[in-house]
Design an enzyme around this catalytic site. Sequence first.
Site, PDB file in Angstrom:
ATOM      1  CE  LYS A   1      -5.535  -8.832 -11.547  1.00  0.00           C
ATOM      2  NZ  LYS A   1      -6.168 -10.084 -12.015  1.00  0.00           N
ATOM      3  CB  ILE A   2      -3.325  -2.887  -5.900  1.00  0.00           C
ATOM      4  CG1 ILE A   2      -1.803  -3.076  -5.794  1.00  0.00           C
ATOM      5  CG2 ILE A   2      -3.901  -2.316  -4.601  1.00  0.00           C
ATOM      6  CD1 ILE A   2      -1.030  -1.799  -5.530  1.00  0.00           C
TER       7      ILE A   2
END
Length: 372
Positions: free
Chosen positions: A140-141
């Site tokens: 997750k970014i």
Amino acid sequence: MTDALKRLSDEGVAIWLDDLSRQRITSGNLAELIDQQHVVGVTTNPSIFQKAISDGHGYDQQVADLAARKVTVEEAIRMITTADVRDAADILRPVFDATGGQDGRVSIEVDPRLAHNTAATIAEAKQLAWLVDRPNTLIKIPATKAGLPAITEVIGLGISVNVTLIFSLERYREVMDAYLAGLEKAKAAGLDLSLIRSVASFFVSRVDTEIDKRLDVIGTDEAKALKGKAALANARLAYQAFEEVFSSDRWAALDKAGANKQRPLWASTGVKDPAYKSTLYVDELVAPGTVNTMPEATLEATAAHGEITGDTVRGTYQAARAELDAVAKLGISYDEVVQLLEDEGVDKFETAWNDLLKSTEAELKRLAPSEG
């Protein structure tokens, strides 16, 4: 119980659980949800892990071992969270295999304190992918300005990504552009594009929370009539943008090379206002090729009384645009709201991360072996 969850799944909406804990893994609960409730993926975030580590004693043995080794609190968090994600990924592996890699995914977040540091985000994403070491992981970014080039770089390395904290239509288009640029880099590097997956987490309920608050201040009948409309309108227009981008010539070239579409993921789908139906952001966001990641309460509410009546997104774009325009005409700035929500989203995850640090540090001290 209705079989609303099956109907939702049949409509092309992948049902993911927005929660994970050691207890959920070891008790067999996660396997049960996969088997009985059509759950085909899991998302995590710092607040989910903070709650898991603070509740009960499921982590005692691992924390005691980490304390005996005198590891730093940051290293302890990484060992604990990646262990949970690895185990969840193994439980979901049959789904991953059965769906050709589309589902059966588990997401783990880069340290949110790095949200405005591109290079550190890239380094952390690489480290997490290496630590978990499962093909069905998503890193997750956050969709901050600094996150966008990180998304391109990480996708370009062949690492699958869950882009999180998307609130605005403009930023969502930038996220899709970053994904396509990453695929182009991966293609140029000779990587197999069919192995790269991504979802774009478009946040829903928080948009209503902020805009409804402003509508209440205005207080007119016209303002009150618009409550509970903005979040759905925003998400539906995001799906319109998704359809446009993934029918473009640029996409066609990548599609031909074996690339996968970046699916829109509806995040923050638990209703915050008790006046609204608990399944509002599930029933009204049914469209093929999407993901809805639900807290357990929303999953249970959908199973009990969700009303899945087919596609509730396509064909609504004109009305959705009119609803957002009506909000703007009352003097509520869309750009201001979505920027505020992005800033708050990063801050909330950073606060949760700091709470996770404190909770883990307290557990390390509690379970440290006595000297001697």
